[in-house]
Design a protein around this motif. Structure first.
Motif, PDB file in Angstrom:
ATOM      1  N   ALA A  13       0.833  -1.206   0.000  1.00  0.00           N
ATOM      2  CA  ALA A  13       0.000   0.000   0.000  1.00  0.00           C
ATOM      3  C   ALA A  13       0.867   1.255   0.000  1.00  0.00           C
ATOM      4  N   LEU A  14       1.958   1.223   0.751  1.00  0.00           N
ATOM      5  CA  LEU A  14       2.860   2.369   0.798  1.00  0.00           C
ATOM      6  C   LEU A  14       3.504   2.618  -0.573  1.00  0.00           C
ATOM      7  N   LEU A  15       3.845   1.561  -1.287  1.00  0.00           N
ATOM      8  CA  LEU A  15       4.383   1.724  -2.646  1.00  0.00           C
ATOM      9  C   LEU A  15       3.373   2.449  -3.538  1.00  0.00           C
ATOM     10  N   LEU A  16       2.111   2.107  -3.405  1.00  0.00           N
ATOM     11  CA  LEU A  16       1.086   2.756  -4.217  1.00  0.00           C
ATOM     12  C   LEU A  16       0.914   4.223  -3.826  1.00  0.00           C
ATOM     13  N   VAL A  17       1.014   4.537  -2.540  1.00  0.00           N
ATOM     14  CA  VAL A  17       0.941   5.938  -2.098  1.00  0.00           C
ATOM     15  C   VAL A  17       2.090   6.733  -2.708  1.00  0.00           C
ATOM     16  N   VAL A  18       3.290   6.155  -2.667  1.00  0.00           N
ATOM     17  CA  VAL A  18       4.476   6.829  -3.207  1.00  0.00           C
ATOM     18  C   VAL A  18       4.341   7.049  -4.712  1.00  0.00           C
ATOM     19  N   PHE A  19       3.598   6.200  -5.382  1.00  0.00           N
ATOM     20  CA  PHE A  19       3.320   6.396  -6.811  1.00  0.00           C
ATOM     21  C   PHE A  19       2.217   7.431  -7.021  1.00  0.00           C
ATOM     22  N   LEU A  20       1.127   7.317  -6.297  1.00  0.00           N
ATOM     23  CA  LEU A  20      -0.086   8.083  -6.588  1.00  0.00           C
ATOM     24  C   LEU A  20       0.020   9.578  -6.298  1.00  0.00           C
ATOM     25  N   ILE A  21       0.585   9.950  -5.194  1.00  0.00           N
ATOM     26  CA  ILE A  21       0.586  11.368  -4.827  1.00  0.00           C
ATOM     27  C   ILE A  21       1.461  12.197  -5.782  1.00  0.00           C
ATOM     28  N   PRO A  22       2.703  11.786  -6.064  1.00  0.00           N
ATOM     29  CA  PRO A  22       3.476  12.544  -7.060  1.00  0.00           C
ATOM     30  C   PRO A  22       2.831  12.523  -8.447  1.00  0.00           C
ATOM     31  N   THR A  23       2.206  11.403  -8.794  1.00  0.00           N
ATOM     32  CA  THR A  23       1.543  11.313 -10.099  1.00  0.00           C
ATOM     33  C   THR A  23       0.420  12.327 -10.199  1.00  0.00           C
ATOM     34  N   ALA A  24      -0.344  12.477  -9.148  1.00  0.00           N
ATOM     35  CA  ALA A  24      -1.430  13.460  -9.155  1.00  0.00           C
ATOM     36  C   ALA A  24      -0.886  14.852  -9.459  1.00  0.00           C
ATOM     37  N   VAL A  25       0.197  15.210  -8.792  1.00  0.00           N
ATOM     38  CA  VAL A  25       0.752  16.555  -8.942  1.00  0.00           C
ATOM     39  C   VAL A  25       1.474  16.738 -10.276  1.00  0.00           C
ATOM     40  N   LEU A  26       2.296  15.773 -10.661  1.00  0.00           N
ATOM     41  CA  LEU A  26       3.103  15.911 -11.878  1.00  0.00           C
ATOM     42  C   LEU A  26       2.302  15.708 -13.162  1.00  0.00           C
ATOM     43  N   MET A  27       1.403  14.749 -13.154  1.00  0.00           N
ATOM     44  CA  MET A  27       0.714  14.374 -14.393  1.00  0.00           C
ATOM     45  C   MET A  27      -0.644  15.045 -14.579  1.00  0.00           C
ATOM     46  N   HIS A  28      -1.243  15.512 -13.515  1.00  0.00           N
ATOM     47  CA  HIS A  28      -2.611  16.038 -13.627  1.00  0.00           C
ATOM     48  C   HIS A  28      -2.737  17.424 -13.004  1.00  0.00           C
ATOM     49  N   ALA A  29      -1.826  18.288 -13.377  1.00  0.00           N
ATOM     50  CA  ALA A  29      -1.787  19.659 -12.853  1.00  0.00           C
ATOM     51  C   ALA A  29      -2.880  20.492 -13.523  1.00  0.00           C
ATOM     52  N   PHE A  30      -4.114  20.303 -13.080  1.00  0.00           N
ATOM     53  CA  PHE A  30      -5.267  20.966 -13.696  1.00  0.00           C
ATOM     54  C   PHE A  30      -5.157  22.492 -13.614  1.00  0.00           C
ATOM     55  N   TRP A  31      -4.457  22.986 -12.613  1.00  0.00           N
ATOM     56  CA  TRP A  31      -4.318  24.422 -12.427  1.00  0.00           C
ATOM     57  C   TRP A  31      -3.493  25.078 -13.539  1.00  0.00           C
ATOM     58  N   LYS A  32      -2.790  24.274 -14.326  1.00  0.00           N
ATOM     59  CA  LYS A  32      -1.993  24.815 -15.431  1.00  0.00           C
ATOM     60  C   LYS A  32      -2.776  24.873 -16.736  1.00  0.00           C
ATOM     61  N   GLU A  33      -3.905  24.197 -16.785  1.00  0.00           N
ATOM     62  CA  GLU A  33      -4.697  24.111 -18.014  1.00  0.00           C
ATOM     63  C   GLU A  33      -5.481  25.395 -18.257  1.00  0.00           C
ATOM     64  N   THR A  34      -5.565  25.787 -19.520  1.00  0.00           N
ATOM     65  CA  THR A  34      -6.352  26.964 -19.882  1.00  0.00           C
ATOM     66  C   THR A  34      -7.670  26.576 -20.542  1.00  0.00           C
ATOM     67  N   ASP A  35      -7.691  25.450 -21.220  1.00  0.00           N
ATOM     68  CA  ASP A  35      -8.917  24.957 -21.840  1.00  0.00           C
ATOM     69  C   ASP A  35      -9.824  24.362 -20.764  1.00  0.00           C
ATOM     70  N   ALA A  36     -11.084  24.769 -20.736  1.00  0.00           N
ATOM     71  CA  ALA A  36     -12.013  24.348 -19.683  1.00  0.00           C
ATOM     72  C   ALA A  36     -12.217  22.836 -19.653  1.00  0.00           C
ATOM     73  N   GLN A  37     -12.327  22.214 -20.827  1.00  0.00           N
ATOM     74  CA  GLN A  37     -12.553  20.766 -20.873  1.00  0.00           C
ATOM     75  C   GLN A  37     -11.302  20.009 -20.404  1.00  0.00           C
TER      76      GLN A  37
END
Length: 137
Positions: A70-94
């Motif tokens: 479970a800890l391995l998955l946490v170490v994967f998931l939290i950085p992935t959320a920030v690095l790969m899905h930085a919604f705050w950088k998107e300008t297109d609404a969709q």
């Protein structure tokens, strides 16, 4: 309750097994996407995270040091959320909405994995049909 815990573990890891294998079998495409998001050493990162997901998922599935899995998955998931899905950088609404959904999904799964870590570390063998007890106590 042991069977319910086992079913929950099975359902929880399906996503990580599929995604982990995709990271290893479709490395070029996935690392290209990661590179476009600014991930350093994208190919290596894709391969490492694929291995992390598979190992973590198998550990949880089989009940072998499930807390560590479970800890391995946490170490994967939290950085992935920030690095790969930085919604705050998107300008297109969709695009912003899609990235926000993926960001929240990763955070929710990270929270669930963190909860699994805590539960297995605290309850160990009492949390249903495991091969080993927890690594951490």
């Amino acid at each position: 309750m042991d069977v319910v815990a086992l079913i929950g573990r099975i359902l929880f890891v399906v996503l990580f097994l599929g995604s982990g294998f995709a990271h290893l079998t479709q490395t070029e495409a996935m690392s290209g996407y990661a590179a476009s998001k600014g991930v350093p050493a994208a190919k290596l990162a894709t391969q490492i995270t694929g291995v992390m997901m598979i190992i973590g998922a198998v550990m949880i599935l089989l009940g072998v040091w499930s807390d560590l899995g479970a800890l391995l998955l946490v170490v994967f998931l939290i950085p992935t959320a920030v690095l790969m899905h930085a919604f705050w950088k998107e300008t297109d609404a969709q695009a912003k909405q899609m990235e926000m959904i993926q960001f929240q999904k990763d955070l929710a799964l990270g929270g669930a994995a963190l909860l699994l870590f805590a539960l297995y570390a605290k309850l160990g063998d009492d949390l249903g049909l495991t091969i080993t007890g927890p690594l951490f106590k």
